[in-house]
Write an enzyme that holds these catalytic residues in place. Structure first.
Site, PDB file in Angstrom:
ATOM      1  N   CYS A 175      21.010   1.275 -16.043  1.00  0.00           N
ATOM      2  CA  CYS A 175      19.798   2.074 -15.853  1.00  0.00           C
ATOM      3  C   CYS A 175      20.064   3.571 -15.972  1.00  0.00           C
ATOM      4  O   CYS A 175      19.138   4.374 -15.920  1.00  0.00           O
ATOM      5  CB  CYS A 175      19.148   1.763 -14.506  1.00  0.00           C
ATOM      6  SG  CYS A 175      19.949   2.543 -13.093  1.00  0.00           S
ATOM      7  N   CYS A 232      24.668  -0.388 -10.893  1.00  0.00           N
ATOM      8  CA  CYS A 232      24.175  -0.124  -9.535  1.00  0.00           C
ATOM      9  C   CYS A 232      24.477  -1.313  -8.625  1.00  0.00           C
ATOM     10  O   CYS A 232      24.227  -2.460  -9.008  1.00  0.00           O
ATOM     11  CB  CYS A 232      22.661   0.068  -9.542  1.00  0.00           C
ATOM     12  SG  CYS A 232      22.101   1.569 -10.331  1.00  0.00           S
ATOM     13  N   CYS A 237      25.209   4.600 -14.007  1.00  0.00           N
ATOM     14  CA  CYS A 237      25.016   3.155 -14.162  1.00  0.00           C
ATOM     15  C   CYS A 237      24.880   2.833 -15.643  1.00  0.00           C
ATOM     16  O   CYS A 237      24.100   3.455 -16.369  1.00  0.00           O
ATOM     17  CB  CYS A 237      23.775   2.706 -13.396  1.00  0.00           C
ATOM     18  SG  CYS A 237      23.335   0.981 -13.707  1.00  0.00           S
ATOM     19  N   CYS A 295      18.096  -0.704  -9.378  1.00  0.00           N
ATOM     20  CA  CYS A 295      18.457  -0.707 -10.795  1.00  0.00           C
ATOM     21  C   CYS A 295      17.339  -1.354 -11.631  1.00  0.00           C
ATOM     22  O   CYS A 295      16.921  -0.814 -12.658  1.00  0.00           O
ATOM     23  CB  CYS A 295      19.770  -1.473 -10.971  1.00  0.00           C
ATOM     24  SG  CYS A 295      20.542  -1.256 -12.580  1.00  0.00           S
ATOM     25  N   GLY A 320      23.807   5.000  19.561  1.00  0.00           N
ATOM     26  CA  GLY A 320      25.228   4.967  19.233  1.00  0.00           C
ATOM     27  C   GLY A 320      26.090   4.247  20.250  1.00  0.00           C
ATOM     28  O   GLY A 320      27.245   3.937  19.961  1.00  0.00           O
TER      29      GLY A 320
END
Lengths: 376, 189, 287
Positions: C243, C265, C240, C271, C31
């Site tokens: 899909c 997606c 979606c 997808c 980080g």
């Protein structure tokens, strides 16, 4: 019916082909040559060398041609190429007192040893379009006595700096002699606060327009430094490299430089007697505007070491100036907002829709409550 | 400089250093895991793995400290020819190389500054017996726990206690390496 | 075939060593933003130069590279970067998340969970999470040093006071292992939970800003929030349209002049994979 956008590769290839065609322009117009650009667009070449941090007029000319005259794009091409070059050695500092001068003027003395040399300058041209240049000419025979200062074995003059004359009397601060090797902006990340050597590196490769505006702002009172052009000189200096095996320095070539030294007012402080101070600019090629602007910005950034007040002017703000001067960085980040941001935008849209729905619901509830309250 | 100094580097540096770095990075990202590396043939007593680490990470911009048994003329020559790292005393070192005992006391090494904790030393520790087992490691990069034969558990605990300051370790033995960053908690078995 | 005019993966060895050293320190201090001497690349700053340099420093010839932008493999900049490495490193490329060993991404984390041995490289525009609260690097560096993150909490709290919720929808700040506050790059906050405990190595490269940072696998990453306003990884409440996936991040597509729109997606590989398996959304498997 929806078809997901495909075919990115073909679109890119087609765009590149179209770009190449546009770059060439009409085929019945002769193609520009690199020597033409180098010779006749020399100041553009100089700017690309200065901001590209690479002294190579032919490559700069090529970059300008490839970039269709977009100088920032040309600077970018040069920078990207520069990154891939191996580094064989570091040169000794160039000695600008030994410069073979084409131009040397001082605004602080009417006359001085060596005199004023006007050189090839726009300064006193009347800015009237010269329509005779529209007539294209065949190659011409060289003019006799060209270039004027170097004709017939005349060696160009070597003259000491104007500031040396002030230095004799102790009227100007001595030029600080750094003992330590200056850091290299292109090899290590910028670290703030930056020392003067690092600042000067950032400014000399910084965008001319940005540095110009910063300098101009100091003249208008945003960190005023009362600058006089002590000296502006243009000419060629030898570049020497120490060869450890030989034990001495060898000249590897010559570069053209513009150097500006300003003389600035300084009231003095409790600890120091009144004395003039310096701002410094040094740029590849003939780049006068940049060199003068650089020296003003340099001087403005020295407020801390000279014990001056920080009035909060942009040109006094080291982090602001140094982090925003680079036009390759700035252009890239500016133009990246052309890239797709569907995902972030979708996230924002969802948030705005939700907030609006919540606000509408809250309002509706309020309307429902109000009649009830009135009835009670 | 003897002839041995001229050999034992990477024959194909871009590819070999890429593979070697990937191993070192996996090791640093997943403390306690062991990784095989090849490509270096440094002079004795240096292990192949330590030679690979030097060739992959060090150059003339990284001051290097050779400690104890690793500070030999042959190794100095090899470093000078293949790596070019300036040899320096422990406190100035960005990288240090030696057996754990030779690196003691480890509080000589840079642990970074509070505003720049990255400016800390990386110690390349030559291990006679580098394998899984022994001290218990937990922390970033470790799913549950890892085990590693580690010398000087107390020193690693003290190093971790200063996080984000601290040095980082790359442990080498034969052609294997592992790593122990300052972020790892160490407990004796 | 590798372009012989340039070395493997374009960068010279010295530059790669410099980046590699920075990567190791970044992994050692999760980080924390490690300064590195970012090089000028043959693509503009802001277009992935940081990610490209990190990828160049990590690639091995055996890698299988996937590049996505907005989750999609076929956006122009993703195509351009994938071509760059196919040309300069000669590596195999793929669009399948599962097959990739190294994935360079802009603005998304793939839907399919990553596994050990995979590397995810993020392109980062502004690595400093505190930058828009305090523009000065000299100040933000001090704030990280002293763990002075109060300003960030004040900002988030002001959001709540004004909007009733935290009005940050992407580049949502996180805290790493309880120490450094980190910018996860402009991924939607929907993706934030995938940062934590991920089996892959996550590397972040900011070229223009000259910073590299990292998350080792299984690092604890927490999105900043308040007890009474907990973080939520929200997304539009649709499935979606192609899909039918109910839990993937969606792009909104305008389909006609009459306000018609559909949701698909953003992760094109995810997808397509679902549709191959026979899943269908509102508009079926037409596309």
């Amino acid at each position: 019916m929806y078809v997901a956008v495909k075919g990115g590769e073909r679109a890119i290839d087609n765009a590149h082909a179209w770009l190449a065609e546009e770059r060439r322009g009409a085929r019945d117009v002769p193609e520009l040559t690199i020597p033409q650009i180098r010779q006749q667009m020399a100041l553009a070449v100089n700017r690309v060398m200065a901001e590209g941090s690479l002294y190579d007029p032919d490559l700069a000319a090529l970059a300008i041609k490839q970039a269709r005259g977009d100088l920032i794009e040309a600077v970018f091409l040069i920078r990207a190429y520069r990154t891939t070059l191996p580094r064989f050695a570091a040169s000794n500092p160039v000695d600008t007192a030994q410069m073979a001068l084409d131009r040397r003027i001082s605004a602080t003395f009417k006359d001085l040893p060596g005199g004023q040399i006007l050189g090839p300058t726009f300064d006193y041209t009347h800015r009237l379009l010269d329509f005779t240049l529209m007539a294209e000419g065949a190659p011409e025979a060289p003019l006799p006595g060209q270039p004027p200062v170097a004709a017939d074995g005349d060696t160009p003059p070597h003259l000491p700096h104007v500031s040396e004359h002030l230095n004799h009397d102790g009227l100007i601060e001595p030029a600080p002699q750094g003992e330590t090797l200056p850091p290299d902006l292109t090899r290590s990340p910028m670290e703030l606060p930056a020392d003067r050597a690092l600042r000067l590196q950032a400014i000399t490769r910084g965008d001319e327009g940005f540095i110009l505006s910063m300098a101009y702002s100091t003249q208008r009172g945003y960190g005023r430094t009362h600058a006089f052009v002590g000296e502006l000189r243009l000419g060629r200096v030898a570049v020497e490299v120490d060869i450890p095996e030989l034990g001495f320095a060898v000249e590897i070539g010559e570069i053209e430089l513009t150097e500006c030294e300003t003389v600035n007012q300084f009231k003095g402080s409790r600890s120091e007697a009144p004395q003039f101070t310096r701002g410094y600019g040094l740029v590849f090629g003939q780049s006068e505007r940049k060199a003068i602007a650089m020296s003003l910005v340099d001087r403005a950034l020295r407020w801390k070491e000279l014990g001056e007040d920080n009035i909060g002017a942009p040109a006094q703000d080291e982090e602001f100036v140094l982090m925003h001067a680079d036009n390759v960085q700035a252009t890239g980040f500016l133009e990246h907002i052309k890239l797709p941001h569907y995902v972030d935008f979708q996230a924002e849209m969802e948030l705005v829709r939700r907030l609006r729905a919540e606000a509408a619901a809250a309002e509706a509830q309020q309307h429902q409550q109000q009649p009830q309250e009135a009835a009670e | 400089m003897n002839a041995q100094a001229l050999s034992g580097g990477f024959a194909e540096a871009p590819l070999q250093s890429a593979r070697a770095f990937r191993a070192v990075m996996e090791a640093m990202a997943r403390p306690g895991t062991l990784h095989e590396v090849t490509g270096a043939a440094p002079p004795a007593p240096l292990s192949v793995a330590a030679g690979v680490v030097l060739l992959t990470l060090c150059d003339d911009t990284t001051p290097l400290h050779l400690a104890g048994a690793c500070d030999t003329p042959a190794l100095r020559d090899w470093v000078a020819f293949h790596i070019g790292a300036p040899l320096v005393p422990a406190p100035e070192a960005q990288f240090a190389l030696g057996r754990w005992a030779d690196l003691m006391p480890v509080n000589r090494f840079a642990i970074g500054q509070p505003d720049y904790p990255d400016r800390s030393a990386t110690l390349i520790v030559e291990m006679p017996d580098l394998r899984a087992g022994g001290a218990r490691l937990t922390g970033p990069g470790i799913r549950t726990e890892a085990r590693l034969t580690l010398p000087g558990v107390a020193a690693h605990q003290a190093n971790h206690a200063r996080f984000p300051l601290g040095f980082d370790l790359i442990l080498t033995g034969d052609s294997r390496l592992a790593a122990l960053p300052r972020s790892t908690r160490v407990e004796a078995e | 075939m590798t372009d012989q005019a340039y070395t493997f993966a374009y960068l010279d060895e010295q530059t790669k060593r410099m980046i590699r050293r920075a990567l190791l320190k970044a992994l050692a201090v999760p980080g924390y933003q490690v300064p590195f001497a970012s090089r000028e690349m043959p693509m503009p700053y802001g277009w992935g130069t940081g990610g490209v340099q990190v990828t160049a420093a990590c690639l091995v010839p055996e890698d299988r590279l996937k590049v996505i932008d907005q989750g999609a493999d076929d956006t122009t900049n993703a195509v351009s970067i994938r071509r760059f490495f196919a040309r300069t490193a000669g590596v195999a490329t793929t669009e399948a998340t599962a097959e990739a060993t190294l994935i360079q991404t802009r603005h998304r984390i793939p839907e399919q969970p990553l596994r050990e041995g995979q590397i995810l490289v993020y392109q980062v525009p502004i690595p400093e999470p505190l930058r828009f609260l305090e523009p000065r690097e000299t100040e933000t560096r001090k704030m990280h040093e002293l763990e002075e993150y109060g300003l960030m909490h004040v900002k988030l709290y002001e959001d709540i006071a004004r909007h009733g919720t935290i009005a940050t929808s992407y580049a949502y700040p996180v805290k790493v292992e309880g120490r450094y506050v980190m910018d996860p790059s402009p991924i939607p906050k929907f993706d934030n939970p995938k940062l934590s405990g991920n089996a892959a190595i996550q590397l972040f490269g900011a070229g223009r800003e000259q910073r590299i940072y990292a998350l080792p696998p299984y690092t604890a990453v927490v999105s900043l929030d308040f007890d009474d306003h907990p973080f939520t990884a929200s997304k539009p409440g649709h499935a979606c349209d192609l899909c039918g996936a109910a839990h993937s991040y969606l792009d909104e597509v305008i389909t006609d002049d009459a306000g018609g729109r559909m949701f698909v997606c953003s992760d094109t590989d995810f997808c397509a994979g679902r549709r191959r398996e026979g899943h269908q959304g509102r508009l079926g498997g037409q596309a």
